[in-house]
Design a protein around this motif. Structure first.
Motif, short mmCIF file in Angstrom:
data_model
loop_
_atom_site.label_atom_id
_atom_site.label_comp_id
_atom_site.label_asym_id
_atom_site.label_seq_id
_atom_site.Cartn_x
_atom_site.Cartn_y
_atom_site.Cartn_z
N GLN A 42 0.91 -1.10 -0.03
CA GLN A 42 -0.08 -0.07 -0.18
C GLN A 42 0.87 1.23 -0.06
N LEU A 48 1.60 5.52 -0.40
CA LEU A 48 1.56 6.78 0.16
C LEU A 48 1.05 7.05 1.70
N ARG A 49 1.76 5.96 2.65
CA ARG A 49 1.13 6.17 4.19
C ARG A 49 2.35 6.49 4.95
N GLY A 50 3.29 7.30 4.49
CA GLY A 50 3.98 8.12 5.52
C GLY A 50 4.95 7.23 6.25
N THR A 51 5.37 6.14 5.67
CA THR A 51 6.10 5.52 6.47
C THR A 51 7.77 5.73 6.76
N CYS A 66 9.98 2.73 11.09
CA CYS A 66 9.20 1.55 11.35
C CYS A 66 9.39 0.86 12.67
N ARG A 82 8.21 -1.22 5.83
CA ARG A 82 7.90 0.21 5.19
C ARG A 82 7.52 0.27 3.50
N GLY A 103 4.17 -0.18 3.29
CA GLY A 103 3.03 0.86 3.90
C GLY A 103 2.71 0.61 5.28
N GLN A 104 3.46 -0.35 5.90
CA GLN A 104 3.27 -0.70 7.23
C GLN A 104 4.02 -0.19 8.35
N PRO A 105 3.40 0.73 9.12
CA PRO A 105 4.35 1.68 10.43
C PRO A 105 5.19 0.77 11.32
N SER A 157 0.89 -3.80 12.58
CA SER A 157 -0.01 -3.56 11.32
C SER A 157 -0.35 -4.58 10.45
#
Ligand code: FNR
Length: 370
Positions: free
Chosen positions: A63, A65-68, A71, A351, A354-356, A360
């Motif tokens: 995913q 554009l999730r600002g990761t 981590c 990252r 899209g996983q912080p 998640s």
């Protein structure tokens, strides 16, 4: 970054970053017996192959554009905060791979804050390992002697092992053709019995042939679910059952008041023709929900593998053969290399997907391609 910067000075890493390449390199270095003991599996290797194939059937769906920007790898398992969701799983008899054996593994893990699960079948006594180890759990092969079992638990507690992992799938060793062809079992040569030989209960009863005595009590095939109450009485920390594959067993672990389970088929070393451990994971996490902490092993080789296991509901994973190969190839530095590569790969994969953080990943980032 460190590797690329070293490259500017023509310094190349001595071990590959692709951990799947370590196996053949270790094969070039080790004796045939030692290599086969580690790399070998039960029967035709069908379960071990299935373990790896299962990872390829689940694909990550990143995913964007999730600002990761970063981590967080920390996680909570069995009531403890761990620096990473990767633990070094219990692998016994490591001195057959390197003279420093479990001591080298413990030092490497300690430097990176990675928890280590020490095997009952270690080739260094648990107290010696504890002196150089960081966060540590103790894995019990429940011997066919309750007094000895209690002595193991007391020693583990006294030397700072903070959780107990009870391995259920190896009350006897499986049909392992490589070891049979080599007529090789390290325990019969006095490697991997050091927790026994250093035990006062064991030595009192062993007489003048400790290896023979070991053969009479290593296995404990008559154990049943009712026996777990005995462990609870003698261990006041968290307990996880390792070797769970069936959803009914996962539910029974909950009913028995256990704190965790390790979904594992022992890296395919016990029942050949079994399902892939990863295929057991989703049904089990679905069946038990949050009632018990679910850990996973068997087949983890890459950061993506870890993310897939987390997405299928595991809270943490255990690593087996790859760190044993790192040890064989370069001792403590080899284990450190394996851990650093895996953790860097894990962080990047999280990252880029899209996983912080490690809690998640969920089924939403997975697609089954079968
Ligand atoms: C193991 N494993 C193991 N498990 C355990 O509970 N106690 C032990 O003493 C050992 N010893 C051991 C020796 C060797 C040489 C291997 C390869 C494995 C199993 C281990 O903890 C883990 O379940 C598997 O290794 C995981 O699979 P992978 O990562 O090797 O594919």
């Amino acid at each position: 970054n460190e590797i690329y910067l070293n490259g500017l000075n023509d310094v190349l890493p001595s071990l590959p970053a692709d951990l799947t390449r370590l196996e053949s390199l270790a094969g070039d270095k080790l004796s045939r017996e030692a290599y086969d003991y580690v790399a070998g599996s039960a029967g035709t290797g069908d379960t071990a192959r299935a373990n790896r194939e299962a990872f390829r059937r689940w694909r990550l769906v990143p995913q964007m554009l999730r600002g990761t920007t970063g981590c967080d790898l920390t996680t909570r398992v069995l009531g403890q905060t761990l620096a990473t969701p990767v633990l070094l799983g219990p692998v016994g008899v490591l001195r057959q791979l390197h003279p420093e054996g479990e001591l080298a593994v413990a030092r490497a893990a300690e430097k990176l804050g990675v928890p280590m699960v020490l095997s009952t079948a270690a080739s260094v006594a648990m107290e010696e390992v504890a002196e150089v180890a960081g966060p540590r759990w103790y894995q019990l092969y429940w011997p066919d002697d309750r007094e000895l079992a209690v002595s193991f638990l007391d020693r583990a507690k006294a030397s700072g092992y903070s959780a107990l992992v009870v391995t259920l799938d190896t009350f006897t060793l499986a049909w392992r053709p490589h070891d049979l062809d080599n007529a090789y079992l390290p325990f019969l040569r006095g490697v991997g019995n050091q927790n026994y030989f250093s035990d006062p209960v064991f030595t009192r009863k062993a007489g003048d042939n400790p290896i023979l005595h070991w053969t009479t009590l290593f296995g404990n095939p008559s154990l049943t679910w009712d026996d777990l109450a005995f462990l609870r009485e003698h261990w006041d920390g968290p307990i996880a059952l390792k070797g769970i594959q069936h959803t009914d067993d996962a539910r029974r672990a909950v009913d028995a008041g256990m704190d965790g389970i390790v979904v594992s088929n022992h890296g395919g070393r016990q029942v050949d023709g079994a399902i892939a451990s990863l295929d057991a994971l989703a049904p089990i996490t679905h069946a038990v929900g949050d009632q018990i902490d679910v850990l996973f092993d068997s087949g983890i080789r890459t950061g993506a593998d870890v993310v897939k296991a987390l997405a299928l509901g595991a809270k943490a994973v255990l690593l087996g053969r790859p760190y044993a190969y790192g040890l064989a190839l370069a001792g403590e530095a080899g284990v450190r290399h394996v851990l650093r590569c895996l953790l860097a790969d894990l962080e990047l994969t999280l990252r880029l997907s899209g996983q912080p953080d490690v809690t998640s990943p969920s089924l939403e980032i997975l697609q089954n391609v079968t």
